[in-house]
Design a protein around this motif. Structure first.
Motif, PDB file in Angstrom:
ATOM      1  N   ILE A   3       0.767  -1.091  -0.058  1.00 35.95           N
ATOM      2  CA  ILE A   3      -0.001   0.020   0.102  1.00 35.95           C
ATOM      3  C   ILE A   3       0.848   1.106   0.073  1.00 35.95           C
ATOM      4  O   ILE A   3       1.838   1.264   0.794  1.00 35.95           O
ATOM      5  N   LEU A   4       0.689   2.140  -0.952  1.00 35.40           N
ATOM      6  CA  LEU A   4       1.596   3.512  -1.134  1.00 35.40           C
ATOM      7  C   LEU A   4       1.180   4.437  -0.131  1.00 35.40           C
ATOM      8  O   LEU A   4       0.149   4.404   0.424  1.00 35.40           O
ATOM      9  N   ALA A   5       2.006   5.198   0.275  1.00 35.54           N
ATOM     10  CA  ALA A   5       2.046   6.165   1.288  1.00 35.54           C
ATOM     11  C   ALA A   5       0.716   7.090   1.241  1.00 35.54           C
ATOM     12  O   ALA A   5      -0.039   7.455   2.205  1.00 35.54           O
ATOM     13  N   ASN A   6       0.243   7.525  -0.064  1.00 40.42           N
ATOM     14  CA  ASN A   6      -0.609   8.533   0.138  1.00 40.42           C
ATOM     15  C   ASN A   6      -2.160   7.809  -0.262  1.00 40.42           C
ATOM     16  O   ASN A   6      -3.055   8.309  -0.662  1.00 40.42           O
ATOM     17  N   SER A   7      -2.293   6.706  -0.096  1.00 40.11           N
ATOM     18  CA  SER A   7      -3.610   5.908  -0.307  1.00 40.11           C
ATOM     19  C   SER A   7      -4.313   5.669   0.801  1.00 40.11           C
ATOM     20  O   SER A   7      -3.763   5.931   2.052  1.00 40.11           O
ATOM     21  N   LYS A   8      -5.584   5.502   0.828  1.00 36.83           N
ATOM     22  CA  LYS A   8      -6.349   5.229   1.975  1.00 36.83           C
ATOM     23  C   LYS A   8      -6.120   3.868   2.514  1.00 36.83           C
ATOM     24  O   LYS A   8      -5.437   2.987   2.083  1.00 36.83           O
ATOM     25  N   ASN A   9      -6.165   3.872   4.047  1.00 35.79           N
ATOM     26  CA  ASN A   9      -5.984   2.499   4.629  1.00 35.79           C
ATOM     27  C   ASN A   9      -6.728   1.617   4.097  1.00 35.79           C
ATOM     28  O   ASN A   9      -8.150   1.438   4.126  1.00 35.79           O
ATOM     29  N   ILE A  10      -6.091   0.339   3.642  1.00 35.53           N
ATOM     30  CA  ILE A  10      -6.796  -0.944   3.444  1.00 35.53           C
ATOM     31  C   ILE A  10      -6.247  -1.937   4.457  1.00 35.53           C
ATOM     32  O   ILE A  10      -5.013  -1.986   4.377  1.00 35.53           O
ATOM     33  N   THR A  11      -7.135  -2.835   4.918  1.00 34.57           N
ATOM     34  CA  THR A  11      -6.635  -3.604   5.893  1.00 34.57           C
ATOM     35  C   THR A  11      -6.457  -4.944   5.159  1.00 34.57           C
ATOM     36  O   THR A  11      -7.286  -5.796   5.333  1.00 34.57           O
ATOM     37  N   LEU A  12      -5.214  -5.136   4.792  1.00 32.55           N
ATOM     38  CA  LEU A  12      -4.627  -6.600   4.160  1.00 32.55           C
ATOM     39  C   LEU A  12      -3.364  -6.572   4.984  1.00 32.55           C
ATOM     40  O   LEU A  12      -2.570  -5.735   5.007  1.00 32.55           O
ATOM     41  N   ASN A  13      -3.005  -7.796   5.229  1.00 30.98           N
ATOM     42  CA  ASN A  13      -1.792  -7.942   5.611  1.00 30.98           C
ATOM     43  C   ASN A  13      -0.933  -8.812   4.627  1.00 30.98           C
ATOM     44  O   ASN A  13      -0.979  -9.964   4.331  1.00 30.98           O
ATOM     45  N   ASP A  89      -0.646   5.349  -8.082  1.00 25.23           N
ATOM     46  CA  ASP A  89       0.115   5.676  -6.680  1.00 25.23           C
ATOM     47  C   ASP A  89      -0.839   5.271  -5.711  1.00 25.23           C
ATOM     48  O   ASP A  89      -0.465   5.698  -4.406  1.00 25.23           O
ATOM     49  N   LYS A  90      -1.852   4.300  -5.730  1.00 24.80           N
ATOM     50  CA  LYS A  90      -2.221   3.728  -4.471  1.00 24.80           C
ATOM     51  C   LYS A  90      -1.904   2.509  -3.976  1.00 24.80           C
ATOM     52  O   LYS A  90      -2.043   2.411  -2.633  1.00 24.80           O
ATOM     53  N   ALA A  91      -1.519   1.626  -4.582  1.00 21.17           N
ATOM     54  CA  ALA A  91      -1.094   0.222  -4.468  1.00 21.17           C
ATOM     55  C   ALA A  91      -0.316  -0.427  -5.210  1.00 21.17           C
ATOM     56  O   ALA A  91      -0.657   0.003  -6.502  1.00 21.17           O
ATOM     57  N   LEU A 155     -12.410  -0.296  -3.297  1.00 22.08           N
ATOM     58  CA  LEU A 155     -11.912  -0.351  -1.948  1.00 22.08           C
ATOM     59  C   LEU A 155     -11.219   1.087  -1.564  1.00 22.08           C
ATOM     60  O   LEU A 155     -10.847   1.218  -0.326  1.00 22.08           O
ATOM     61  N   TRP A 156     -10.721   1.764  -2.635  1.00 21.67           N
ATOM     62  CA  TRP A 156     -10.515   3.155  -2.434  1.00 21.67           C
ATOM     63  C   TRP A 156     -11.351   4.262  -2.326  1.00 21.67           C
ATOM     64  O   TRP A 156     -10.991   5.329  -2.647  1.00 21.67           O
ATOM     65  N   GLY A 157     -12.701   4.003  -2.236  1.00 20.58           N
ATOM     66  CA  GLY A 157     -13.493   4.935  -2.270  1.00 20.58           C
ATOM     67  C   GLY A 157     -14.121   5.294  -3.697  1.00 20.58           C
ATOM     68  O   GLY A 157     -15.209   6.200  -3.818  1.00 20.58           O
TER      69      GLY A 157
END
Length: 164
Positions: A3-13, A89-91, A155-157
């Protein structure tokens, strides 16, 4: 997946193995016993149609999704979306990670399908492979697998109506 720095939080491990449901659990011949082909994917209402509240809600949702898509997707709108999402640049993820991520959303254009979206992707690819066997159609088989991957943008809105 990264997950790249400027993206929304995505809960994946990213350290966890990728889980993919067993497609054999969703074989059409097991799921659709007693259902005629004409009973599938019918969003056109007949004058004498009697729908349950849930069926009526799904029909209305699909009609509204496509109405919005056809109304608001102009050339300028698409250019704006390409400028925003085209930066990529999201993921950073593999195709398999994207296919599995699709299981985290309900596809607004297919609300009547109870299958995980990853299974739908593999079924689509397999049906294409059956109809068009041979290495000259490898590109088509792959297209069947990835045809819904863009929907991970939800998933990013991003509203799903923008990517159908």
């Amino acid at each position: 997946m990264e997950i790249l720095a400027n993206s929304k939080n995505i809960t994946l491990n990213p350290a966890s193995p990728i889980y993919c449901p067993d497609p054999s659990d969703y074989r059409p011949e097991l799921l659709n016993q007693g259902k005629e082909k004409e009973q599938f994917r019918t969003f056109e209402l007949q004058d004498d149609a009697v729908l349950s509240d849930e069926e009526a809600r799904k029909h209305a949702e699909v009609r509204e999704t496509y109405r919005k898509m056809h109304t608001f997707q102009t050339v300028d709108f698409v250019r704006q979306k390409l400028a925003y999402w085209g930066r990529m640049d999201k993921a950073r993820m593999t195709i398999m990670e994207a296919v599995i991520m699709l299981d985290n959303l309900v596809d607004e254009s297919d609300p009547d399908i109870d299958l995980p979206n990853s299974v739908h992707a593999f079924q689509t690819a397999e049906r294409i492979r059956e109809a068009y066997p041979g290495p000259e159609y490898d590109w088509f088989h792959l297209t069947g697998l990835i045809h819904d991957c863009g929907k991970v943008l939800a998933l990013w809105g991003e509203p799903q109506v923008n990517m159908i």
